[in-house]
Design a protein around this motif. Structure first.
Motif, PDB file in Angstrom:
ATOM      1  N   LEU A  41      76.742  25.869  91.275  1.00  0.00           N
ATOM      2  CA  LEU A  41      75.784  25.428  90.269  1.00  0.00           C
ATOM      3  C   LEU A  41      75.596  26.461  89.166  1.00  0.00           C
ATOM      4  O   LEU A  41      75.347  26.113  88.010  1.00  0.00           O
ATOM      5  CB  LEU A  41      74.430  25.126  90.917  1.00  0.00           C
ATOM      6  N   ALA A  42      75.709  27.734  89.530  1.00  0.00           N
ATOM      7  CA  ALA A  42      75.527  28.801  88.541  1.00  0.00           C
ATOM      8  C   ALA A  42      76.566  28.744  87.432  1.00  0.00           C
ATOM      9  O   ALA A  42      76.352  29.290  86.345  1.00  0.00           O
ATOM     10  CB  ALA A  42      75.572  30.165  89.233  1.00  0.00           C
ATOM     11  N   VAL A  43      77.689  28.082  87.693  1.00  0.00           N
ATOM     12  CA  VAL A  43      78.739  27.972  86.671  1.00  0.00           C
ATOM     13  C   VAL A  43      78.203  27.265  85.426  1.00  0.00           C
ATOM     14  O   VAL A  43      78.559  27.632  84.296  1.00  0.00           O
ATOM     15  CB  VAL A  43      79.955  27.216  87.231  1.00  0.00           C
ATOM     16  N   TYR A  44      77.334  26.272  85.608  1.00  0.00           N
ATOM     17  CA  TYR A  44      76.850  25.490  84.471  1.00  0.00           C
ATOM     18  C   TYR A  44      76.015  26.325  83.494  1.00  0.00           C
ATOM     19  O   TYR A  44      76.337  26.371  82.298  1.00  0.00           O
ATOM     20  CB  TYR A  44      76.069  24.274  84.956  1.00  0.00           C
ATOM     21  N   PRO A  45      74.944  26.992  83.934  1.00  0.00           N
ATOM     22  CA  PRO A  45      74.206  27.821  82.973  1.00  0.00           C
ATOM     23  C   PRO A  45      75.027  28.977  82.420  1.00  0.00           C
ATOM     24  O   PRO A  45      74.851  29.360  81.261  1.00  0.00           O
ATOM     25  CB  PRO A  45      73.001  28.325  83.783  1.00  0.00           C
ATOM     26  N   VAL A  46      75.948  29.518  83.235  1.00  0.00           N
ATOM     27  CA  VAL A  46      76.794  30.607  82.736  1.00  0.00           C
ATOM     28  C   VAL A  46      77.653  30.124  81.566  1.00  0.00           C
ATOM     29  O   VAL A  46      77.765  30.795  80.532  1.00  0.00           O
ATOM     30  CB  VAL A  46      77.677  31.176  83.866  1.00  0.00           C
ATOM     31  N   LEU A  47      78.267  28.956  81.709  1.00  0.00           N
ATOM     32  CA  LEU A  47      79.083  28.403  80.626  1.00  0.00           C
ATOM     33  C   LEU A  47      78.242  28.125  79.388  1.00  0.00           C
ATOM     34  O   LEU A  47      78.657  28.417  78.257  1.00  0.00           O
ATOM     35  CB  LEU A  47      79.773  27.113  81.084  1.00  0.00           C
ATOM     36  N   LEU A  48      77.044  27.574  79.578  1.00  0.00           N
ATOM     37  CA  LEU A  48      76.194  27.250  78.444  1.00  0.00           C
ATOM     38  C   LEU A  48      75.698  28.514  77.742  1.00  0.00           C
ATOM     39  O   LEU A  48      75.654  28.571  76.504  1.00  0.00           O
ATOM     40  CB  LEU A  48      75.005  26.401  78.902  1.00  0.00           C
ATOM     41  N   ILE A  49      75.333  29.518  78.511  1.00  0.00           N
ATOM     42  CA  ILE A  49      74.868  30.777  77.911  1.00  0.00           C
ATOM     43  C   ILE A  49      76.013  31.472  77.189  1.00  0.00           C
ATOM     44  O   ILE A  49      75.858  31.946  76.053  1.00  0.00           O
ATOM     45  CB  ILE A  49      74.267  31.691  78.991  1.00  0.00           C
ATOM     46  N   PHE A  50      77.172  31.528  77.838  1.00  0.00           N
ATOM     47  CA  PHE A  50      78.337  32.167  77.203  1.00  0.00           C
ATOM     48  C   PHE A  50      78.700  31.451  75.907  1.00  0.00           C
ATOM     49  O   PHE A  50      78.940  32.089  74.872  1.00  0.00           O
ATOM     50  CB  PHE A  50      79.529  32.162  78.155  1.00  0.00           C
ATOM     51  N   GLY A 197      73.598  14.649  75.202  1.00  0.00           N
ATOM     52  CA  GLY A 197      74.222  13.675  76.092  1.00  0.00           C
ATOM     53  C   GLY A 197      75.523  14.185  76.666  1.00  0.00           C
ATOM     54  O   GLY A 197      75.890  13.849  77.802  1.00  0.00           O
ATOM     55  N   HIS A 198      76.251  15.012  75.904  1.00  0.00           N
ATOM     56  CA  HIS A 198      77.502  15.583  76.399  1.00  0.00           C
ATOM     57  C   HIS A 198      77.243  16.490  77.595  1.00  0.00           C
ATOM     58  O   HIS A 198      77.927  16.403  78.620  1.00  0.00           O
ATOM     59  CB  HIS A 198      78.202  16.371  75.290  1.00  0.00           C
ATOM     60  N   VAL A 199      76.267  17.386  77.459  1.00  0.00           N
ATOM     61  CA  VAL A 199      75.947  18.287  78.568  1.00  0.00           C
ATOM     62  C   VAL A 199      75.497  17.487  79.780  1.00  0.00           C
ATOM     63  O   VAL A 199      75.927  17.739  80.912  1.00  0.00           O
ATOM     64  CB  VAL A 199      74.865  19.311  78.160  1.00  0.00           C
ATOM     65  N   PHE A 200      74.646  16.510  79.554  1.00  0.00           N
ATOM     66  CA  PHE A 200      74.163  15.664  80.644  1.00  0.00           C
ATOM     67  C   PHE A 200      75.324  15.011  81.382  1.00  0.00           C
ATOM     68  O   PHE A 200      75.421  15.080  82.611  1.00  0.00           O
ATOM     69  CB  PHE A 200      73.214  14.606  80.079  1.00  0.00           C
ATOM     70  N   LEU A 201      76.211  14.351  80.646  1.00  0.00           N
ATOM     71  CA  LEU A 201      77.327  13.636  81.261  1.00  0.00           C
ATOM     72  C   LEU A 201      78.262  14.583  82.003  1.00  0.00           C
ATOM     73  O   LEU A 201      78.656  14.325  83.148  1.00  0.00           O
ATOM     74  CB  LEU A 201      78.113  12.879  80.186  1.00  0.00           C
ATOM     75  N   LEU A 202      78.630  15.687  81.381  1.00  0.00           N
ATOM     76  CA  LEU A 202      79.618  16.588  81.961  1.00  0.00           C
ATOM     77  C   LEU A 202      79.097  17.276  83.215  1.00  0.00           C
ATOM     78  O   LEU A 202      79.838  17.480  84.178  1.00  0.00           O
ATOM     79  CB  LEU A 202      80.049  17.618  80.915  1.00  0.00           C
ATOM     80  N   VAL A 203      77.817  17.633  83.219  1.00  0.00           N
ATOM     81  CA  VAL A 203      77.222  18.253  84.406  1.00  0.00           C
ATOM     82  C   VAL A 203      77.050  17.224  85.517  1.00  0.00           C
ATOM     83  O   VAL A 203      77.445  17.452  86.670  1.00  0.00           O
ATOM     84  CB  VAL A 203      75.874  18.915  84.065  1.00  0.00           C
ATOM     85  N   LEU A 204      76.476  16.074  85.181  1.00  0.00           N
ATOM     86  CA  LEU A 204      76.236  15.040  86.194  1.00  0.00           C
ATOM     87  C   LEU A 204      77.542  14.561  86.810  1.00  0.00           C
ATOM     88  O   LEU A 204      77.672  14.463  88.041  1.00  0.00           O
ATOM     89  CB  LEU A 204      75.499  13.864  85.555  1.00  0.00           C
ATOM     90  N   LEU A 289      69.944  22.888  76.983  1.00  0.00           N
ATOM     91  CA  LEU A 289      69.128  23.164  78.170  1.00  0.00           C
ATOM     92  C   LEU A 289      68.519  21.882  78.725  1.00  0.00           C
ATOM     93  O   LEU A 289      68.559  21.639  79.937  1.00  0.00           O
ATOM     94  CB  LEU A 289      68.020  24.161  77.823  1.00  0.00           C
ATOM     95  N   THR A 290      67.972  21.040  77.864  1.00  0.00           N
ATOM     96  CA  THR A 290      67.364  19.799  78.358  1.00  0.00           C
ATOM     97  C   THR A 290      68.424  18.843  78.906  1.00  0.00           C
ATOM     98  O   THR A 290      68.163  18.120  79.875  1.00  0.00           O
ATOM     99  CB  THR A 290      66.560  19.102  77.244  1.00  0.00           C
ATOM    100  N   GLY A 291      69.627  18.850  78.321  1.00  0.00           N
ATOM    101  CA  GLY A 291      70.709  18.047  78.887  1.00  0.00           C
ATOM    102  C   GLY A 291      71.036  18.484  80.302  1.00  0.00           C
ATOM    103  O   GLY A 291      71.254  17.652  81.199  1.00  0.00           O
ATOM    104  N   LEU A 292      71.063  19.802  80.524  1.00  0.00           N
ATOM    105  CA  LEU A 292      71.317  20.349  81.861  1.00  0.00           C
ATOM    106  C   LEU A 292      70.205  19.969  82.831  1.00  0.00           C
ATOM    107  O   LEU A 292      70.466  19.520  83.952  1.00  0.00           O
ATOM    108  CB  LEU A 292      71.438  21.878  81.769  1.00  0.00           C
ATOM    109  N   LEU A 296      70.377  17.733  86.286  1.00  0.00           N
ATOM    110  CA  LEU A 296      70.001  18.300  87.580  1.00  0.00           C
ATOM    111  C   LEU A 296      68.917  17.470  88.263  1.00  0.00           C
ATOM    112  O   LEU A 296      68.853  17.423  89.494  1.00  0.00           O
ATOM    113  CB  LEU A 296      69.527  19.745  87.404  1.00  0.00           C
ATOM    114  N   THR A 297      68.080  16.802  87.481  1.00  0.00           N
ATOM    115  CA  THR A 297      67.051  15.940  88.062  1.00  0.00           C
ATOM    116  C   THR A 297      67.679  14.812  88.866  1.00  0.00           C
ATOM    117  O   THR A 297      67.285  14.534  90.007  1.00  0.00           O
ATOM    118  CB  THR A 297      66.156  15.355  86.951  1.00  0.00           C
ATOM    119  N   GLY A 298      68.675  14.144  88.275  1.00  0.00           N
ATOM    120  CA  GLY A 298      69.366  13.079  88.998  1.00  0.00           C
ATOM    121  C   GLY A 298      70.142  13.595  90.190  1.00  0.00           C
ATOM    122  O   GLY A 298      70.180  12.966  91.259  1.00  0.00           O
TER     123      GLY A 298
END
Length: 321
Positions: A41-50, A197-204, A289-292, A296-298
């Motif tokens: 799971l940490a990969v997602y925020p790391v990619l977004l922060i980077f 929506g891109h972040v939401f879709l790709l993470v979910l 951040l909100t997309g992520l 994660l909620t779902g």
């Protein structure tokens, strides 16, 4: 002395019970991700922060004007092929992302020997339906406009051309206050907060595939790891998830990915790459951040609530169990 130290003595049983508790300690509480899941799971925020830092620090990206209304760098000055909304990966994969995710899931579900059981197939299908339902509610329809469109409107956003058209009586208000209708009417979103929506879709989508494929394979000793998930039983006891596993036909290839699994993992890799491109070239940090968080909620509702709610688990099951 023999009585106090013998294998059948109370002290010995207590010692054995204590040892068992100690052995079970590495398992995470049922309502939390396992250590392996936390690592992934940490990969997602790391990619977004980077990606966000790269977009700020890279001279090529920083020098190009950012179009806040279009949530992207100005297209004719795009600093990279992936910064253009019409790049093939975006138009052929991300824009049709849930179709690709579903195709990979179905291929794995129908071909992997560990999922031969009708019960496992049914519960995996229910999980897919729930995750798909969340995707629909957030991005497509939620008793009217999707949650992304509603959020944009509730935070002060509007469709500039569509607003004018409504006042002139040429459109129905319910029809124009969505992103798709706004674009179709020649309008543009202005103001408001636009959840990515891109972040939401790709993470979910990627986490859905990792859960469904990963636990099926990892439970069978791949990578030398055991199943660290815990569940709450009907009587309140907390036990390892494996206690609910069906009696398995341990064929030689059950721990292998198979063709469907390899296809799914390839899509996960593509999701992560496009997530990085989104982080670099599209949306503000808060929109990402909100997309992520919405994704994660779902994810939590489908894959973590059942671990500590037995009734829900009896319906949706757990991947690999």
């Amino acid at each position: 002395m023999a009585a106090s130290g013998g294998p059948s003595s109370p002290n010995a049983r207590n010692s054995s019970s204590s040892s068992s508790s100690t052995a079970a300690t590495p398992r995470t509480a049922p309502h939390l991700p396992t250590p392996l899941e936390v690592l992934v799971l940490a990969v997602y925020p790391v990619l977004l922060i980077f990606g966000t830092l790269f977009s700020v620090l890279s001279p090529e990206t920083r020098a190009v004007p950012y179009d806040a209304t279009g949530q992207s760098h100005v297209q004719h000055d795009a600093p990279s092929y992936f910064a253009r909304k019409n790049n093939l990966f975006n138009t052929l994969f991300v824009k049709r992302g849930w179709g690709w995710i579903t195709l990979a899931f179905v291929a794995f579900l129908l071909t992997h020997p560990a999922l031969a059981s009708p019960t496992r197939k049914l519960k995996a299908g229910i999980r897919w339906a729930l995750v798909t339902g969340w995707w629909v509610i957030v991005t497509q329809w939620c008793f009217g406009p999707a949650l992304i469109d509603r959020g944009f409107r509730y935070t002060g956003g509007k469709c500039e051309v569509a607003e004018t058209a409504v006042f002139e009586g040429s459109h129905d208000k319910a029809d124009v206050f969505t992103a798709a209708a706004c674009k179709a009417s020649g309008g543009r979103w202005s103001g408001g907060h636009d959840i990515s929506g891109h972040v939401f879709l790709l993470v979910l989508g990627s986490w859905f595939l990792l859960q469904e494929v990963g636990w099926v394979v990892a439970r069978r000793g791949v990578f030398g790891r055991r199943d660290e998930r815990c569940v709450v039983m009907a009587d309140g006891a907390v036990k390892g998830a494996s206690v609910e596993a069906e009696k398995e036909d341990r064929t030689a290839n059950q721990g292998e990915l198979g063709l469907g699994g390899k296809f799914a993992i390839a899509l996960v890799g593509l999701c992560l790459w496009m997530l990085l491109m989104t982080a670099i070239y599209f949306h503000t940090w808060f929109e990402k951040l909100t997309g992520l968080l919405v994704a994660l909620t779902g994810i939590y509702a489908v894959y973590y609530l059942p671990r500590w709610i037995p009734v829900l688990r009896s319906i949706v099951g757990l991947p690999g169990i």
